[in-house]
Scaffold this motif. Structure first.
Motif, PDB file in Angstrom:
ATOM      1  N   GLN A  28      -4.752   7.230  -2.783  1.00  0.00           N
ATOM      2  CA  GLN A  28      -4.911   7.285  -1.325  1.00  0.00           C
ATOM      3  C   GLN A  28      -6.182   8.044  -0.943  1.00  0.00           C
ATOM      4  O   GLN A  28      -6.925   7.629  -0.044  1.00  0.00           O
ATOM      5  CB  GLN A  28      -3.699   7.973  -0.697  1.00  0.00           C
ATOM      6  N   SER A  29      -6.440   9.147  -1.641  1.00  0.00           N
ATOM      7  CA  SER A  29      -7.629   9.950  -1.352  1.00  0.00           C
ATOM      8  C   SER A  29      -8.901   9.157  -1.606  1.00  0.00           C
ATOM      9  O   SER A  29      -9.838   9.182  -0.802  1.00  0.00           O
ATOM     10  CB  SER A  29      -7.616  11.215  -2.222  1.00  0.00           C
ATOM     11  N   ARG A  30      -8.930   8.416  -2.708  1.00  0.00           N
ATOM     12  CA  ARG A  30     -10.114   7.614  -3.042  1.00  0.00           C
ATOM     13  C   ARG A  30     -10.305   6.496  -2.019  1.00  0.00           C
ATOM     14  O   ARG A  30     -11.425   6.210  -1.580  1.00  0.00           O
ATOM     15  CB  ARG A  30      -9.938   7.019  -4.441  1.00  0.00           C
ATOM     16  N   LEU A  31      -9.221   5.876  -1.609  1.00  0.00           N
ATOM     17  CA  LEU A  31      -9.287   4.796  -0.630  1.00  0.00           C
ATOM     18  C   LEU A  31      -9.765   5.327   0.716  1.00  0.00           C
ATOM     19  O   LEU A  31     -10.601   4.694   1.387  1.00  0.00           O
ATOM     20  CB  LEU A  31      -7.911   4.149  -0.485  1.00  0.00           C
ATOM     21  N   LEU A  32      -9.261   6.485   1.108  1.00  0.00           N
ATOM     22  CA  LEU A  32      -9.661   7.069   2.384  1.00  0.00           C
ATOM     23  C   LEU A  32     -11.160   7.365   2.414  1.00  0.00           C
ATOM     24  O   LEU A  32     -11.836   7.121   3.420  1.00  0.00           O
ATOM     25  CB  LEU A  32      -8.868   8.359   2.636  1.00  0.00           C
ATOM     26  N   THR A  33     -11.688   7.876   1.310  1.00  0.00           N
ATOM     27  CA  THR A  33     -13.119   8.182   1.235  1.00  0.00           C
ATOM     28  C   THR A  33     -13.966   6.936   1.472  1.00  0.00           C
ATOM     29  O   THR A  33     -14.952   6.957   2.219  1.00  0.00           O
ATOM     30  CB  THR A  33     -13.459   8.777  -0.148  1.00  0.00           C
ATOM     31  N   VAL A  34     -13.559   5.821   0.870  1.00  0.00           N
ATOM     32  CA  VAL A  34     -14.303   4.567   1.022  1.00  0.00           C
ATOM     33  C   VAL A  34     -14.216   4.060   2.463  1.00  0.00           C
ATOM     34  O   VAL A  34     -15.211   3.606   3.032  1.00  0.00           O
ATOM     35  CB  VAL A  34     -13.776   3.507   0.038  1.00  0.00           C
ATOM     36  N   LEU A  35     -13.035   4.138   3.058  1.00  0.00           N
ATOM     37  CA  LEU A  35     -12.866   3.653   4.432  1.00  0.00           C
ATOM     38  C   LEU A  35     -13.656   4.491   5.431  1.00  0.00           C
ATOM     39  O   LEU A  35     -14.127   3.981   6.449  1.00  0.00           O
ATOM     40  CB  LEU A  35     -11.388   3.640   4.799  1.00  0.00           C
ATOM     41  N   GLN A  36     -13.802   5.772   5.152  1.00  0.00           N
ATOM     42  CA  GLN A  36     -14.567   6.652   6.046  1.00  0.00           C
ATOM     43  C   GLN A  36     -16.064   6.442   5.886  1.00  0.00           C
ATOM     44  O   GLN A  36     -16.813   6.408   6.866  1.00  0.00           O
ATOM     45  CB  GLN A  36     -14.210   8.108   5.773  1.00  0.00           C
ATOM     46  N   ILE A  43       0.821  -1.215   0.000  1.00  0.00           N
ATOM     47  CA  ILE A  43       0.000   0.000   0.000  1.00  0.00           C
ATOM     48  C   ILE A  43       0.854   1.262   0.000  1.00  0.00           C
ATOM     49  O   ILE A  43       0.403   2.336  -0.391  1.00  0.00           O
ATOM     50  CB  ILE A  43      -0.976  -0.003   1.204  1.00  0.00           C
ATOM     51  N   GLY A  44       2.114   1.150   0.407  1.00  0.00           N
ATOM     52  CA  GLY A  44       2.996   2.320   0.428  1.00  0.00           C
ATOM     53  C   GLY A  44       3.355   2.828  -0.952  1.00  0.00           C
ATOM     54  O   GLY A  44       3.944   3.912  -1.080  1.00  0.00           O
ATOM     55  N   ASN A  45       2.998   2.074  -1.999  1.00  0.00           N
ATOM     56  CA  ASN A  45       3.376   2.454  -3.358  1.00  0.00           C
ATOM     57  C   ASN A  45       2.254   3.120  -4.144  1.00  0.00           C
ATOM     58  O   ASN A  45       2.423   3.407  -5.331  1.00  0.00           O
ATOM     59  CB  ASN A  45       3.860   1.221  -4.138  1.00  0.00           C
TER      60      ASN A  45
END
Length: 449
Positions: free
Chosen positions: A255-263, A247-249
Motif C-alpha cells: 500500500q505504501s509503495r502504491l501510494l507513493t506512485v499515485l502521489q 486491492i483490499g488484500n
C-alpha cells in the motif's frame, strides 16, 4: 476514423493484370492484400484469415459471361459470413447484374477499368462504416453483460453513466461474484479514454516479491531471473485505465509503495533510475466492506482517499431478486447457443426454485447453475430438478447478517408460495397471508416480485 493500415483486403479475379495492379495500388495502404485467381479457394482463405473487405469478380473462366459465377459466390459467402463487406467487380455490360448483386447483399460494385482514387475512397468508406458497425456491435455485446431492472441496479447504472466520462478514481465495492469487473470495464468503455489501453491486475494475488516488478516493471539484471526488460502494468495502461482488482488484500508495505506512485504520478522500474510519467485513470475493486477497509491496522486511510474519489456499491444478488429471471434467461441463451440447444427455457417450478434461493455465490453461482442445467437438459425446458446450486458457497460471515437476511427471505418466500398456490390471484393470496391487498402490493414492490 478507422485506419486502412489495420485492414486486410482480398481481391478475387481471373485477370492476372487486374490482380497485379490492385496489389501494387493497395500494398502501401492496407495491412495485407490477398489476391486470388480461383474463386474455388475463397472459402479456405476466409476460414484461416480475418478478411475485412472482399472484391469479387462477376465472371471467371465460363465460356459465357453471364455473371452467374459471381452471383453464386456472393450468395455462398454471404450465407457463411453475413457481415463481410463484398464489392462486386463488373464490366460495363454487367450493370444489371451488379444491381442484382446489391439486392443480394453486396456492399457496392466497381466498374472495370476503375480510377485508382475512386477505388481507394470506396475502400476507406466501406472499411470505416463496417468498423463502426463492428464497434457498435461489440459495445452492445459488452453493455448486455450488465443486466438488471431492479432499483438498486438502476442506481448503479445511473452512477456509472455520471462518473464514466470523468477522470475520477473509482472504488468498486461488492461481494465476490457480483460483477465488479464488468462495472470497471463499462466505466472504461464509456470514458474519454475508451479507445486507450484497459489493463486489469489482480493485485491481491501478487506476492511481495512480484508486486513491484509486475506493476512498475524492471530492467534486465535488476534481480535474479530478470533476464530481460519488462514493462510494468502502470506503463502499459498509460493514457488509459488501470483496474486493480482485490486491492483490499494487499499488504501495508505494498500500500505504501502504491501510494507513493499515485502521489508522484511517475514510476521508476526496478534496476533503473529513469522516471516514466503516468497519465492513467485508476479503478480499484474489493470485496472488503468499506468500514473494514478503514481499519488503519490493515489499510491506510490516505490510500483509501486516493483511490476513492467516487465509490460504487455493487449489490449482492439476494438484494436484487427481481433480476434473477432476467439473468437466468440471459445465461440460458448464451449456453444454449454454446451447446447447440437453441430456444431453451425454464419451467415455472425451475424459475421459482431460483427465485427462492439466496445465491451466496451471487451472479457467478447463478451463471454456473444455469450452464450445468443447460448441459444436462434433454428437452427445451429446464426442470427444477436440473437446477443444482453450489455446495461450496458460504454466505454468512456474522450472525446479525444471517438473521436479518433470513427474515427477509422467509417473508419473500411466503409471499411467492401464497401467490403460486392461488395461481397468481393477489386478493386470495393476501387473504391467505392475513394482510390486505394493498399491503401485499407494497410487499411485492419491497421484494421486487
Amino acid at each position: 476514423m478507422s485506419s486502412l493500415k489495420r485492414a486486410t483486403v482480398m481481391v478475387v479475379d481471373d485477370d492476372t493484370d487486374v490482380l497485379t495492379a490492385v496489389r501494387l495500388l493497395l500494398r502501401p495502404e492496407v495491412k495485407e492484400i490477398i489476391t486470388e485467381k480461383n474463386p474455388e479457394l475463397l472459402l479456405s482463405v476466409l476460414e484461416k484469415t480475418q478478411v475485412d473487405l472482399l472484391f469479387l469478380d462477376m465472371n471467371y473462366k465460363s465460356a459465357v459471361n453471364t455473371g452467374n459465377e459471381g452471383i453464386y459466390w456472393l450468395q455462398k459467402i454471404k450465407k457463411l459470413y453475413p457481415d463481410l463487406p463484398i464489392v462486386m467487380i463488373t464490366a460495363y455490360a454487367d450493370i444489371d447484374l451488379a444491381v442484382k448483386s446489391l439486392k443480394l447483399g453486396a456492399t457496392d460494385f466497381m466498374v472495370k477499368p476503375w480510377q485508382n482514387d475512386r477505388l481507394l475512397e470506396s475502400i476507406k468508406s466501406i472499411y470505416k462504416n463496417s468498423s463502426l458497425l463492428r464497434n457498435a456491435d461489440e459495445q452492445r455485446a459488452a453493455d448486455n453483460k450488465l443486466i438488471g431492472n431492479s432499483a438498486v441496479m438502476q442506481d448503479v447504472f445511473y452512477k456509472l453513466e455520471k462518473i464514466a466520462p470523468t477522470d475520477a478514481n473509482i472504488l468498486i465495492l461488492g461481494e465476490n461474484g457480483t460483477g465488479k469487473d464488468l462495472i470497471a470495464e463499462a466505466i472504461h468503455r464509456k470514458s474519454l479514454r475508451g479507445k486507450q489501453p484497459y489493463i486489469k491486475v489482480d493485485v491481491g494475488a501478487l506476492t511481495e516479491s512480484l508486486f513491484e516488478s509486475e506493476l512498475f516493471g524492471h530492467k534486465k539484471g535488476a534481480f535474479t531471473d530478470a533476464r530481460e526488460d519488462r514493462t510494468g502494468r502502470f506503463e502499459e495502461a498509460n493514457n488509459g485505465t488501470l483496474f486493480l482488482d482485490e486491492i483490499g488484500n494487499i499488504s501495508l508495505a505494498q500500500q505504501s509503495r502504491l501510494l507513493t506512485v499515485l502521489q508522484s504520478r511517475y514510476i521508476i522500474p526496478l534496476g533503473s533510475n529513469q522516471k516514466t510519467d503516468l497519465n492513467i485513470r485508476l479503478i480499484c475493486a474489493t470485496n472488503v466492506p468499506l468500514n473494514v477497509l478503514g481499519d488503519e491496522r490493515k489499510f491506510r486511510k490516505d490510500l483509501i482517499y486516493r483511490i476513492n474519489t467516487v465509490e460504487i456499491n455493487v449489490p449482492p444478488l439476494r438484494e436484487r431478486f427481481g433480476d434473477i429471471p432476467l439473468l437466468a434467461e440471459h445465461f440460458a441463451k448464451i449456453y444454449g447457443e454454446k451447446y447447440g440447444k437453441l430456444n431453451i427455457g425454464f419451467s415455472k417450478e425451475a424459475m421459482l426454485k431460483m427465485e427462492l434461493y439466496h445465491f451466496p455465490g451471487n451472479v457467478r453461482e447463478l451463471q454456473y447453475a444455469v450452464e450445468r442445467a443447460v448441459i444436462m437438459n434433454e428437452t427445451n425446458e429446464i426442470e427444477a430438478r436440473e437446477i443444482i446450486f453450489s455446495p461450496i458457497e458460504n454466505m454468512y460471515d456474522n450472525v446479525e447478517n444471517k438473521v436479518e437476511t433470513n427474515l427477509v427471505l422467509v417473508e419473500r418466500n411466503a409471499i411467492l408460495k401464497a401467490i403460486e398456490r392461488r395461481d397468481g390471484n393477489i386478493s386470495k393470496a393476501a387473504k391467505d397471508l392475513g394482510i390486505t391487498r394493498a399491503a401485499l402490493y407494497r410487499k411485492l414492490n419491497k421484494h421486487e416480485i
